[in-house]
Design a protein around this motif. Sequence first.
Motif, PDB file in Angstrom:
ATOM      1  N   UNK A 145      -9.135  -0.505  -0.961  1.00 42.23           N
ATOM      2  CA  UNK A 145      -8.417   0.228  -0.100  1.00 42.23           C
ATOM      3  C   UNK A 145      -8.478   2.013  -0.331  1.00 42.23           C
ATOM      4  N   UNK A 146      -9.175   2.271   0.421  1.00 42.09           N
ATOM      5  CA  UNK A 146      -9.148   4.308   0.407  1.00 42.09           C
ATOM      6  C   UNK A 146      -8.119   4.119   1.805  1.00 42.09           C
ATOM      7  N   UNK A 147      -7.451   5.860   1.634  1.00 38.64           N
ATOM      8  CA  UNK A 147      -7.052   6.740   2.773  1.00 38.64           C
ATOM      9  C   UNK A 147      -6.963   7.569   2.475  1.00 38.64           C
ATOM     10  N   UNK A 148      -7.070   8.434   3.829  1.00 41.22           N
ATOM     11  CA  UNK A 148      -7.289   9.838   4.139  1.00 41.22           C
ATOM     12  C   UNK A 148      -6.756  10.798   4.664  1.00 41.22           C
TER      13      UNK A 148
ATOM     14  N   UNK B 122       2.565   7.471   3.280  1.00 40.10           N
ATOM     15  CA  UNK B 122       3.280   5.460   2.450  1.00 40.10           C
ATOM     16  C   UNK B 122       2.375   4.745   3.594  1.00 40.10           C
ATOM     17  N   UNK B 123       3.012   4.902   4.941  1.00 43.15           N
ATOM     18  CA  UNK B 123       1.964   4.373   6.516  1.00 43.15           C
ATOM     19  C   UNK B 123       0.937   5.413   6.898  1.00 43.15           C
ATOM     20  N   UNK B 124      -0.220   4.566   7.473  1.00 43.41           N
ATOM     21  CA  UNK B 124      -1.030   4.634   7.866  1.00 43.41           C
ATOM     22  C   UNK B 124      -2.237   4.581   8.414  1.00 43.41           C
ATOM     23  N   UNK B 125      -3.472   4.602   8.891  1.00 45.58           N
ATOM     24  CA  UNK B 125      -4.632   3.374   8.508  1.00 45.58           C
ATOM     25  C   UNK B 125      -5.308   3.813   7.083  1.00 45.58           C
ATOM     26  N   UNK B 126      -5.788   2.796   6.927  1.00 43.92           N
ATOM     27  CA  UNK B 126      -5.551   1.772   5.808  1.00 43.92           C
ATOM     28  C   UNK B 126      -7.636   1.465   5.448  1.00 43.92           C
TER      29      UNK B 126
ATOM     30  N   UNK C  39     -13.259  -1.609   6.430  1.00 41.10           N
ATOM     31  CA  UNK C  39     -13.017  -1.338   7.581  1.00 41.10           C
ATOM     32  C   UNK C  39     -11.935  -0.760   7.874  1.00 41.10           C
ATOM     33  N   UNK C  40     -11.173  -0.051   9.373  1.00 43.78           N
ATOM     34  CA  UNK C  40      -9.799   0.858   8.984  1.00 43.78           C
ATOM     35  C   UNK C  40      -9.088  -0.554   9.977  1.00 43.78           C
ATOM     36  N   UNK C  41      -7.797  -0.026   8.917  1.00 48.72           N
ATOM     37  CA  UNK C  41      -6.804  -1.100   8.975  1.00 48.72           C
ATOM     38  C   UNK C  41      -5.590  -0.654   9.131  1.00 48.72           C
TER      39      UNK C  41
ATOM     40  N   UNK D   4      -9.725  -0.384  15.936  1.00 46.71           N
ATOM     41  CA  UNK D   4     -11.435  -0.612  15.810  1.00 46.71           C
ATOM     42  C   UNK D   4     -11.167   1.712  16.986  1.00 46.71           C
ATOM     43  N   UNK D   5     -11.128   2.231  17.269  1.00 51.00           N
ATOM     44  CA  UNK D   5     -11.277   2.888  17.180  1.00 51.00           C
ATOM     45  C   UNK D   5     -10.453   3.877  16.524  1.00 51.00           C
TER      46      UNK D   5
END
Length: 166
Positions: free
Chosen positions: A85-88, A92-96, A119-121, A128-129
């Motif tokens: 898992x990578x985050x930009x 704690x929360x957000x797109x992963x 894939x962004x989750x 999707x966006x």
Amino acid sequence: MKVLDFSIPSSVEGWVAIDDRVMGGMSSSRLRFHPDGHAVFEGYVSTANGGGFASVRHPALRLGIQGTEGYRLHVRGDGKRFKLNLRMEDGLDGVNYQAGFLPPAGHWVEILLTISTFSPRYRGRLVPNAPSLRPEKVCQVGWMVADGQAGAFQLDIRAVTAVGQP
């Protein structure tokens, strides 16, 4: 370029478990150092109380520069499927951004995860966006086991190398 090297004990400092307990589940995990010179992501996944995932995350790691085309993992699995898992974004929360991989049980292997496999989750659901993954913006890194794989798990990790850099 090696960006995560788990050959010394201090390499596992700062990693935090973020398991399904945050939503009432009963899974647990940790990242520890093994005396043979690698990290061990281990724990137990329970599907009780609507749970089913275990993860660890480091809230302040960089994992690439512009031009990174993927990551080579040097890992040994237990027959279960794992995710990097990578985050930009901080927090704690957000797109992963997740990429799954299935290392063979009991054998050290190198697995290449290209940027296009992530894939962004958000909380397990596809976004999707979402913007494309940009390695130079990665600021959090994590390991996860999920998808109803109940029971004990163990992933041994020697290193993560960024590939395709100029």
